[in-house]
Enzyme design. Structure first.
Site, PDB file in Angstrom:
ATOM      1  N   CYS A   1       2.632  -1.882  -1.108  1.00 59.36           N
ATOM      2  CA  CYS A   1       2.087  -3.219  -0.853  1.00 59.36           C
ATOM      3  C   CYS A   1       1.395  -3.248   0.496  1.00 59.36           C
ATOM      4  CB  CYS A   1       3.191  -4.277  -0.926  1.00 59.36           C
ATOM      5  SG  CYS A   1       4.409  -4.191   0.406  1.00 59.36           S
ATOM      6  N   CYS A   2       0.514  -4.230   0.647  1.00 57.06           N
ATOM      7  CA  CYS A   2      -0.157  -4.485   1.918  1.00 57.06           C
ATOM      8  C   CYS A   2      -0.401  -5.990   1.999  1.00 57.06           C
ATOM      9  CB  CYS A   2      -1.447  -3.675   2.047  1.00 57.06           C
ATOM     10  SG  CYS A   2      -2.761  -4.177   0.912  1.00 57.06           S
ATOM     11  N   ALA A   3      -1.378  -6.425   2.754  1.00 56.87           N
ATOM     12  CA  ALA A   3      -1.631  -7.860   2.919  1.00 56.87           C
ATOM     13  C   ALA A   3      -2.190  -8.498   1.655  1.00 56.87           C
ATOM     14  CB  ALA A   3      -2.568  -8.106   4.096  1.00 56.87           C
TER      15      ALA A   3
ATOM     16  N   SER B   1      -3.625  -6.328  -1.176  1.00 57.11           N
ATOM     17  CA  SER B   1      -3.571  -5.288  -2.201  1.00 57.11           C
ATOM     18  C   SER B   1      -4.723  -4.288  -2.171  1.00 57.11           C
ATOM     19  CB  SER B   1      -3.373  -5.833  -3.618  1.00 57.11           C
ATOM     20  OG  SER B   1      -4.553  -6.373  -4.158  1.00 57.11           O
TER      21      SER B   1
ATOM     22  N   MET C   1       1.106  -9.069   0.018  1.00 62.28           N
ATOM     23  CA  MET C   1       2.052  -9.997   0.639  1.00 62.28           C
ATOM     24  C   MET C   1       1.531 -11.430   0.625  1.00 62.28           C
ATOM     25  SD  MET C   1       4.809  -8.429   1.267  1.00 62.28           S
ATOM     26  CE  MET C   1       5.628  -9.697   2.239  1.00 62.28           C
TER      27      MET C   1
END
Length: 140
Positions: A95-97, A99, A124
């Site tokens: 995951c990241c901020a 995607s 996120m």
């Protein structure tokens, strides 16, 4: 994914994200939460930067910034990250901020031989928008 190289027509960030997303699997926040609640055997990898991670992350996530994912995943690299480098046959959720970075990380991990890599769709931002729980580090 890296067949986009054409010096006469430079690629942009979203070209790389689209290319990555075309060859990976994604999971919704609700689907990930169900896996976590069921205590499925998975490694959750957050590829954001440390400051982003401190502002809120999913419980038990491992911070492995996108910029070092290849080194962290490669057992032949002296400073590899054992929880990730030893997870080639485990389910790995990235995951990241939003995607994009995690989609590129997921594609790279697949290229490195990881068999069960899944990207958190919407990252996120979507996790938070859907009211999913987060761990927040103390800020002073």
């Amino acid at each position: 994914m890296y067949n986009l190289f054409k010096p006469e027509q430079p690629a942009g960030l979203m070209d790389f994200v689209r290319a990555a997303k075309s060859c990976i699997t994604e999971i919704t926040p609700a689907e990930l939460k169900a896996k976590l609640d069921a205590r499925e055997d998975l490694l959750l990898v957050d590829v954001r930067e440390a400051a982003e991670f401190e502002h809120g992350h999913i419980a038990d996530a491992h911070l492995v910034p996108r910029g070092i994912i290849e080194a962290a995943a490669d057992t032949s690299y002296p400073k590899h990250y054992p929880p990730l480098s030893g997870a080639r046959d485990r389910q790995v959720v990235v995951c990241c901020a939003t995607s994009g970075r995690s989609a590129m990380a997921a594609a790279v991990l697949q290229m490195m031989g990881y068999k069960k890599v899944i990207n958190l769709a919407g990252g996120m931002a979507r996790w938070e928008a859907e009211g999913m729980p987060q761990v927040r580090e103390a800020e002073y």
